[in-house]
Enzyme design. Structure first.
Site, short mmCIF file in Angstrom:
data_model
loop_
_atom_site.label_atom_id
_atom_site.label_comp_id
_atom_site.label_asym_id
_atom_site.label_seq_id
_atom_site.Cartn_x
_atom_site.Cartn_y
_atom_site.Cartn_z
NE ARG A 50 5.44 -5.87 -5.65
CZ ARG A 50 4.91 -7.13 -5.51
NH1 ARG A 50 3.92 -7.48 -4.89
NH2 ARG A 50 5.37 -7.92 -6.61
NE ARG A 93 7.17 0.81 -9.89
CZ ARG A 93 7.40 -0.65 -9.38
NH1 ARG A 93 6.22 -1.13 -8.97
NH2 ARG A 93 8.46 -1.08 -9.32
CG ASP A 239 7.23 -6.42 -13.69
OD1 ASP A 239 8.04 -7.15 -13.13
OD2 ASP A 239 6.47 -5.51 -13.20
O1 MRU Z 1 8.80 -3.72 -8.31
P1 MRU Z 1 7.60 -4.96 -8.16
O2 MRU Z 1 7.40 -5.34 -6.94
O3 MRU Z 1 6.35 -4.22 -8.86
O4 MRU Z 1 7.91 -5.76 -9.22
C1 MRU Z 1 6.98 -6.92 -9.38
C2 MRU Z 1 7.66 -8.02 -10.19
O5 MRU Z 1 8.72 -8.02 -10.91
C3 MRU Z 1 6.65 -9.19 -10.31
O6 MRU Z 1 7.44 -10.41 -10.33
C4 MRU Z 1 5.91 -8.91 -11.71
O7 MRU Z 1 5.22 -7.66 -11.62
C5 MRU Z 1 4.90 -10.03 -11.90
S1 MRU Z 1 3.49 -10.23 -10.70
C6 MRU Z 1 2.50 -11.17 -10.97
#
Ligand code: MRU
Length: 347
Positions: A50, A93, A239
Protein backbone atom coordinates in the site's frame (compact mmCIF):
# COMPACT_ATOMS: atom_id res chain seq x y z
CA UNK A 1 14.86 -0.07 8.29
CA UNK A 2 17.87 2.20 8.71
CA UNK A 3 18.65 5.15 6.44
CA UNK A 4 22.17 3.75 6.01
CA UNK A 5 21.16 0.28 4.78
CA UNK A 6 17.84 0.57 2.98
CA UNK A 7 15.61 -2.52 3.19
CA UNK A 8 13.37 -2.73 0.13
CA UNK A 9 9.72 -3.15 1.05
CA UNK A 10 8.85 -4.55 -2.41
CA UNK A 11 11.16 -6.34 -4.85
CA UNK A 12 11.22 -8.90 -7.67
CA UNK A 13 13.01 -12.20 -7.09
CA UNK A 14 12.76 -15.73 -8.54
CA UNK A 15 9.98 -14.73 -10.97
CA UNK A 16 7.81 -13.44 -8.10
CA UNK A 17 6.85 -10.12 -6.54
CA UNK A 18 7.93 -10.10 -2.89
CA UNK A 19 6.81 -7.56 -0.32
CA UNK A 20 6.70 -6.87 3.38
CA UNK A 21 3.13 -7.87 4.27
CA UNK A 22 1.86 -4.64 5.80
CA UNK A 23 -1.30 -6.26 7.14
CA UNK A 24 0.86 -8.27 9.57
CA UNK A 25 2.74 -5.30 11.04
CA UNK A 26 3.57 -4.31 13.71
CA UNK A 27 3.38 -7.73 15.37
CA UNK A 28 5.04 -9.78 12.60
CA UNK A 29 7.55 -8.92 9.87
CA UNK A 30 6.56 -11.33 7.10
CA UNK A 31 7.58 -11.42 3.43
CA UNK A 32 4.59 -12.15 1.19
CA UNK A 33 5.23 -13.71 -2.23
CA UNK A 34 3.02 -13.25 -5.31
CA UNK A 35 3.64 -15.64 -8.19
CA UNK A 36 0.47 -14.82 -10.12
CA UNK A 37 -1.21 -11.59 -11.20
CA UNK A 38 -4.30 -12.72 -9.31
CA UNK A 39 -2.36 -12.95 -6.06
CA UNK A 40 -0.74 -9.58 -6.68
CA UNK A 41 -4.16 -7.98 -7.17
CA UNK A 42 -5.27 -9.59 -3.92
CA UNK A 43 -2.19 -8.14 -2.19
CA UNK A 44 -3.01 -4.67 -3.56
CA UNK A 45 -6.72 -4.71 -2.64
CA UNK A 46 -6.08 -6.13 0.84
CA UNK A 47 -3.30 -3.53 1.46
CA UNK A 48 -0.49 -6.03 1.95
CA UNK A 49 1.28 -3.55 -0.31
CA UNK A 50 0.00 0.00 0.00
CA UNK A 51 1.02 3.63 -0.32
CA UNK A 52 1.11 5.42 -3.66
CA UNK A 53 4.79 4.98 -4.66
CA UNK A 54 4.84 1.29 -3.60
CA UNK A 55 1.67 0.76 -5.64
CA UNK A 56 3.43 2.28 -8.68
CA UNK A 57 6.22 -0.26 -8.33
CA UNK A 58 3.70 -3.06 -7.70
CA UNK A 59 1.97 -2.06 -10.97
CA UNK A 60 5.22 -2.23 -12.94
CA UNK A 61 6.19 -5.58 -11.37
CA UNK A 62 2.65 -6.85 -12.01
CA UNK A 63 2.98 -6.39 -15.78
CA UNK A 64 6.33 -8.21 -15.64
CA UNK A 65 4.71 -11.02 -13.66
CA UNK A 66 1.98 -11.30 -16.29
CA UNK A 67 4.60 -11.53 -19.06
CA UNK A 68 6.34 -14.34 -17.18
CA UNK A 69 3.04 -16.16 -16.64
CA UNK A 70 2.13 -16.01 -20.34
CA UNK A 71 5.56 -16.36 -21.96
CA UNK A 72 4.88 -19.84 -23.39
CA UNK A 73 1.84 -18.61 -25.37
CA UNK A 74 1.88 -17.52 -29.00
CA UNK A 75 2.56 -13.83 -29.65
CA UNK A 76 -1.08 -12.87 -30.18
CA UNK A 77 -2.27 -14.59 -26.98
CA UNK A 78 0.72 -13.27 -25.04
CA UNK A 79 0.08 -9.61 -25.86
CA UNK A 80 -3.69 -9.99 -25.44
CA UNK A 81 -3.32 -11.48 -21.94
CA UNK A 82 -0.69 -8.92 -21.01
CA UNK A 83 -3.09 -6.08 -21.89
CA UNK A 84 -5.95 -7.72 -19.95
CA UNK A 85 -3.78 -8.22 -16.88
CA UNK A 86 -2.41 -4.67 -17.12
CA UNK A 87 -5.95 -3.29 -17.07
CA UNK A 88 -6.95 -5.45 -14.10
CA UNK A 89 -3.87 -4.40 -12.10
CA UNK A 90 -4.36 -0.70 -12.89
CA UNK A 91 -7.98 -0.91 -11.73
CA UNK A 92 -7.26 -2.76 -8.47
CA UNK A 93 -7.36 0.52 -6.52
CA UNK A 94 -8.63 3.77 -8.05
CA UNK A 95 -7.19 6.73 -6.12
CA UNK A 96 -3.38 6.49 -6.14
CA UNK A 97 -2.45 7.51 -9.67
CA UNK A 98 0.96 5.84 -9.25
CA UNK A 99 -0.60 2.39 -9.71
CA UNK A 100 -1.85 3.27 -13.19
CA UNK A 101 1.36 5.19 -13.85
CA UNK A 102 3.51 2.11 -13.11
CA UNK A 103 1.35 -0.08 -15.35
CA UNK A 104 1.31 2.44 -18.22
CA UNK A 105 5.10 2.88 -17.99
CA UNK A 106 5.34 -0.85 -18.78
CA UNK A 107 2.56 -0.88 -21.41
CA UNK A 108 4.44 1.77 -23.38
CA UNK A 109 7.11 -0.87 -24.05
CA UNK A 110 4.70 -3.37 -25.60
CA UNK A 111 5.31 -3.84 -29.30
CA UNK A 112 3.25 -6.63 -30.81
CA UNK A 113 5.88 -7.23 -33.49
CA UNK A 114 8.66 -7.78 -30.90
CA UNK A 115 9.75 -11.29 -29.84
CA UNK A 116 8.45 -12.31 -26.40
CA UNK A 117 11.98 -12.75 -25.01
CA UNK A 118 12.84 -9.17 -25.93
CA UNK A 119 9.66 -7.82 -24.30
CA UNK A 120 10.37 -9.81 -21.15
CA UNK A 121 13.84 -8.33 -20.96
CA UNK A 122 12.55 -4.77 -21.48
CA UNK A 123 9.82 -5.16 -18.84
CA UNK A 124 12.32 -6.52 -16.31
CA UNK A 125 14.81 -3.71 -16.87
CA UNK A 126 12.10 -1.05 -16.77
CA UNK A 127 10.52 -2.38 -13.56
CA UNK A 128 13.95 -2.43 -11.92
CA UNK A 129 14.66 1.11 -12.95
CA UNK A 130 11.22 2.29 -11.69
CA UNK A 131 11.96 0.68 -8.31
CA UNK A 132 15.50 2.11 -8.15
CA UNK A 133 14.23 5.54 -9.17
CA UNK A 134 11.65 5.45 -6.38
CA UNK A 135 14.40 5.16 -3.77
CA UNK A 136 16.40 7.94 -5.41
CA UNK A 137 13.33 10.20 -5.60
CA UNK A 138 12.51 9.68 -1.96
CA UNK A 139 16.00 10.62 -0.86
CA UNK A 140 15.73 13.80 -2.95
CA UNK A 141 12.29 14.57 -1.47
CA UNK A 142 13.84 14.10 1.96
CA UNK A 143 16.73 16.41 1.16
CA UNK A 144 14.53 19.10 -0.43
CA UNK A 145 11.90 19.00 2.29
CA UNK A 146 14.33 18.98 5.21
CA UNK A 147 15.13 22.60 4.35
CA UNK A 148 11.63 23.47 5.62
CA UNK A 149 12.19 21.85 9.02
CA UNK A 150 13.49 23.93 11.87
CA UNK A 151 15.32 23.05 15.07
CA UNK A 152 12.89 21.84 17.79
CA UNK A 153 9.93 21.42 15.41
CA UNK A 154 7.18 19.06 16.48
CA UNK A 155 5.65 17.56 13.36
CA UNK A 156 2.30 15.87 12.95
CA UNK A 157 1.99 13.16 10.29
CA UNK A 158 -1.02 11.16 9.14
CA UNK A 159 -1.26 7.62 7.72
CA UNK A 160 2.04 6.09 6.59
CA UNK A 161 4.08 7.90 3.96
CA UNK A 162 7.24 6.13 5.01
CA UNK A 163 9.60 3.46 3.69
CA UNK A 164 6.73 0.97 3.78
CA UNK A 165 4.64 3.10 1.43
CA UNK A 166 7.51 3.25 -1.08
CA UNK A 167 10.40 0.98 -2.06
CA UNK A 168 12.22 2.55 0.87
CA UNK A 169 12.97 5.78 2.77
CA UNK A 170 9.55 7.39 2.35
CA UNK A 171 8.14 10.76 1.27
CA UNK A 172 6.73 12.54 4.35
CA UNK A 173 8.87 10.30 6.57
CA UNK A 174 11.73 10.80 4.09
CA UNK A 175 11.75 14.49 5.04
CA UNK A 176 11.60 13.56 8.71
CA UNK A 177 14.42 10.99 8.31
CA UNK A 178 16.61 13.47 6.48
CA UNK A 179 16.02 16.31 8.95
CA UNK A 180 16.75 13.97 11.88
CA UNK A 181 19.89 12.58 10.22
CA UNK A 182 21.07 16.17 9.70
CA UNK A 183 20.99 16.59 13.45
CA UNK A 184 17.77 18.57 13.81
CA UNK A 185 16.05 18.02 17.12
CA UNK A 186 12.50 17.10 16.13
CA UNK A 187 9.55 15.27 17.62
CA UNK A 188 6.90 13.47 15.59
CA UNK A 189 3.24 13.16 16.55
CA UNK A 190 1.75 10.15 14.77
CA UNK A 191 -1.97 10.14 13.98
CA UNK A 192 -3.44 6.69 14.55
CA UNK A 193 -5.31 6.96 11.19
CA UNK A 194 -8.58 5.11 11.58
CA UNK A 195 -10.00 2.84 10.30
CA UNK A 196 -6.96 0.76 9.28
CA UNK A 197 -4.44 2.46 11.57
CA UNK A 198 -1.56 2.90 9.12
CA UNK A 199 -0.23 5.53 11.55
CA UNK A 200 -0.16 3.44 14.70
CA UNK A 201 0.73 0.13 13.01
CA UNK A 202 3.25 1.32 10.41
CA UNK A 203 4.50 4.88 10.99
CA UNK A 204 5.00 4.36 14.74
CA UNK A 205 6.84 1.11 13.93
CA UNK A 206 9.15 2.79 11.41
CA UNK A 207 9.97 5.73 13.69
CA UNK A 208 10.73 3.43 16.63
CA UNK A 209 13.09 1.42 14.43
CA UNK A 210 15.02 4.59 13.63
CA UNK A 211 14.92 5.96 17.17
CA UNK A 212 13.23 9.14 15.93
CA UNK A 213 11.37 10.59 18.95
CA UNK A 214 7.65 10.12 18.44
CA UNK A 215 4.31 10.11 20.25
CA UNK A 216 1.18 8.31 19.09
CA UNK A 217 -2.18 10.13 19.27
CA UNK A 218 -5.67 9.25 18.09
CA UNK A 219 -7.01 11.21 15.13
CA UNK A 220 -9.44 13.28 17.19
CA UNK A 221 -6.64 14.74 19.34
CA UNK A 222 -4.89 16.74 16.60
CA UNK A 223 -6.92 19.95 17.05
CA UNK A 224 -6.26 20.06 20.79
CA UNK A 225 -2.51 19.61 20.28
CA UNK A 226 -2.48 22.43 17.73
CA UNK A 227 -4.39 24.68 20.10
CA UNK A 228 -1.82 23.87 22.81
CA UNK A 229 0.98 24.99 20.47
CA UNK A 230 2.45 21.49 20.34
CA UNK A 231 2.57 21.26 16.52
CA UNK A 232 4.80 23.42 14.30
CA UNK A 233 4.34 21.58 10.98
CA UNK A 234 2.05 18.99 9.42
CA UNK A 235 3.65 16.72 6.79
CA UNK A 236 1.66 14.17 4.80
CA UNK A 237 2.02 12.15 1.61
CA UNK A 238 -0.31 12.13 -1.40
CA UNK A 239 -2.13 9.60 -3.55
CA UNK A 240 -2.86 11.98 -6.38
CA UNK A 241 -2.26 15.69 -6.89
CA UNK A 242 -4.47 17.59 -9.36
CA UNK A 243 -2.99 20.22 -11.68
CA UNK A 244 -4.34 23.00 -9.42
CA UNK A 245 -2.63 21.56 -6.31
CA UNK A 246 -5.66 19.86 -4.72
CA UNK A 247 -4.40 16.70 -3.00
CA UNK A 248 -6.05 13.30 -2.50
CA UNK A 249 -4.61 11.54 0.53
CA UNK A 250 -5.73 9.22 3.35
CA UNK A 251 -9.12 10.05 4.84
CA UNK A 252 -8.65 12.59 7.63
CA UNK A 253 -6.02 14.62 5.78
CA UNK A 254 -8.60 17.25 4.79
CA UNK A 255 -9.71 17.73 8.42
CA UNK A 256 -6.08 18.15 9.49
CA UNK A 257 -5.51 20.74 6.76
CA UNK A 258 -8.50 22.77 7.98
CA UNK A 259 -7.18 22.62 11.54
CA UNK A 260 -3.68 23.58 10.39
CA UNK A 261 -5.06 26.49 8.35
CA UNK A 262 -7.06 27.71 11.35
CA UNK A 263 -4.02 27.54 13.62
CA UNK A 264 -1.67 29.03 11.02
CA UNK A 265 0.52 25.91 10.93
CA UNK A 266 2.41 25.11 7.68
CA UNK A 267 0.82 22.12 5.92
CA UNK A 268 3.37 20.31 3.76
CA UNK A 269 2.67 17.60 1.18
CA UNK A 270 5.51 15.31 0.08
CA UNK A 271 5.24 13.24 -3.11
CA UNK A 272 7.17 12.21 -6.21
CA UNK A 273 6.20 14.02 -9.43
CA UNK A 274 4.65 10.73 -10.65
CA UNK A 275 1.83 11.46 -8.15
CA UNK A 276 0.87 14.65 -10.00
CA UNK A 277 -1.94 13.93 -12.47
CA UNK A 278 -1.97 16.80 -14.93
CA UNK A 279 -5.04 15.28 -16.61
CA UNK A 280 -7.03 16.09 -13.43
CA UNK A 281 -7.70 19.80 -13.26
CA UNK A 282 -9.32 19.77 -9.83
CA UNK A 283 -9.50 17.52 -6.79
CA UNK A 284 -13.18 16.81 -7.51
CA UNK A 285 -12.10 14.85 -10.60
CA UNK A 286 -10.04 12.38 -8.53
CA UNK A 287 -11.84 9.06 -7.95
CA UNK A 288 -12.17 8.24 -4.26
CA UNK A 289 -11.98 4.59 -3.23
CA UNK A 290 -14.81 3.42 -1.00
CA UNK A 291 -13.95 0.37 1.09
CA UNK A 292 -15.95 -2.28 2.92
CA UNK A 293 -17.79 -0.99 5.98
CA UNK A 294 -16.58 -4.00 7.95
CA UNK A 295 -13.23 -2.20 8.22
CA UNK A 296 -15.05 0.21 10.57
CA UNK A 297 -17.21 -2.36 12.34
CA UNK A 298 -14.41 -4.85 13.09
CA UNK A 299 -10.84 -4.41 14.19
CA UNK A 300 -8.78 -7.56 13.57
CA UNK A 301 -11.89 -9.65 14.08
CA UNK A 302 -13.07 -7.78 17.17
CA UNK A 303 -16.47 -6.17 16.82
CA UNK A 304 -16.51 -2.39 17.51
CA UNK A 305 -20.05 -1.53 16.42
CA UNK A 306 -23.42 -3.23 15.92
CA UNK A 307 -23.07 -5.65 13.01
CA UNK A 308 -26.04 -4.24 11.12
CA UNK A 309 -25.08 -0.55 11.47
CA UNK A 310 -24.94 1.51 8.26
CA UNK A 311 -21.41 2.56 7.39
CA UNK A 312 -19.67 4.88 4.93
CA UNK A 313 -15.98 4.19 4.41
CA UNK A 314 -14.24 6.53 1.93
CA UNK A 315 -10.51 5.69 2.05
CA UNK A 316 -9.32 9.13 0.89
CA UNK A 317 -10.35 12.77 0.92
CA UNK A 318 -9.38 15.90 -0.98
CA UNK A 319 -7.38 18.68 0.62
CA UNK A 320 -7.93 21.94 -1.27
CA UNK A 321 -4.79 23.60 -2.62
CA UNK A 322 -5.61 26.68 -0.59
CA UNK A 323 -4.88 24.82 2.67
CA UNK A 324 -1.43 23.64 1.52
CA UNK A 325 1.76 25.63 2.11
CA UNK A 326 4.21 23.57 0.06
CA UNK A 327 4.38 20.50 -2.17
CA UNK A 328 7.80 18.86 -1.94
CA UNK A 329 8.92 16.67 -4.84
CA UNK A 330 12.21 15.12 -5.96
CA UNK A 331 12.54 17.98 -8.45
CA UNK A 332 12.04 20.79 -5.94
CA UNK A 333 9.42 22.55 -3.83
CA UNK A 334 6.26 24.15 -5.23
CA UNK A 335 4.45 26.88 -3.29
CA UNK A 336 1.29 28.92 -3.96
CA UNK A 337 -0.12 29.44 -6.55
CA UNK A 338 0.19 25.71 -7.36
CA UNK A 339 -1.72 26.04 -10.63
CA UNK A 340 1.37 27.91 -11.89
CA UNK A 341 4.21 26.41 -9.87
CA UNK A 342 3.34 22.73 -10.49
CA UNK A 343 3.76 23.26 -14.24
CA UNK A 344 7.56 23.10 -13.80
CA UNK A 345 7.14 19.37 -12.95
CA UNK A 346 5.22 18.47 -16.12
CA UNK A 347 6.89 15.50 -17.83
O1 MRU B 1 -4.86 3.21 1.76
P1 MRU B 1 -3.38 3.43 1.79
O2 MRU B 1 -2.74 2.95 3.05
O3 MRU B 1 -2.71 2.92 0.54
O4 MRU B 1 -3.22 5.01 1.77
C1 MRU B 1 -1.93 5.54 1.73
C2 MRU B 1 -1.87 7.02 1.85
O5 MRU B 1 -2.88 7.71 1.87
C3 MRU B 1 -0.51 7.65 1.85
O6 MRU B 1 -0.50 8.82 2.60
C4 MRU B 1 -0.11 8.00 0.41
O7 MRU B 1 -0.26 6.90 -0.44
C5 MRU B 1 1.27 8.51 0.32
S1 MRU B 1 2.46 7.27 0.63
C6 MRU B 1 3.99 7.90 0.35
Amino acid sequence: MNTGKIVRTIYFEDDAVKMIDQTKLPSKLVIHTCVTVKSLIEAITSLRVRGAPALGVAGAYGVLLSAIQHKEENCEQFYMHLREDAKAIAEARPTAVNLQWGVVAQEKLLDISAPIEKTLHLLKENAKSIADKDLENNEMIGKNGAALIEQNDSILTHCNAGALACVGYGTALGIIRFAYAEGKKIHIYVDETRPLCQGSRLTAWELLHENIPSTLITDNMAGFLMKQGKIQKVIVGADRIAANGDVANKIGTYSLSVLAYHHNIPFIVAAPTSTIDFSCNLGEEIPIEERDGNEIIYWHGIQNAPESVHTYNPAFDITPANNISAIVTEKGIATQPFIETLKQFKP
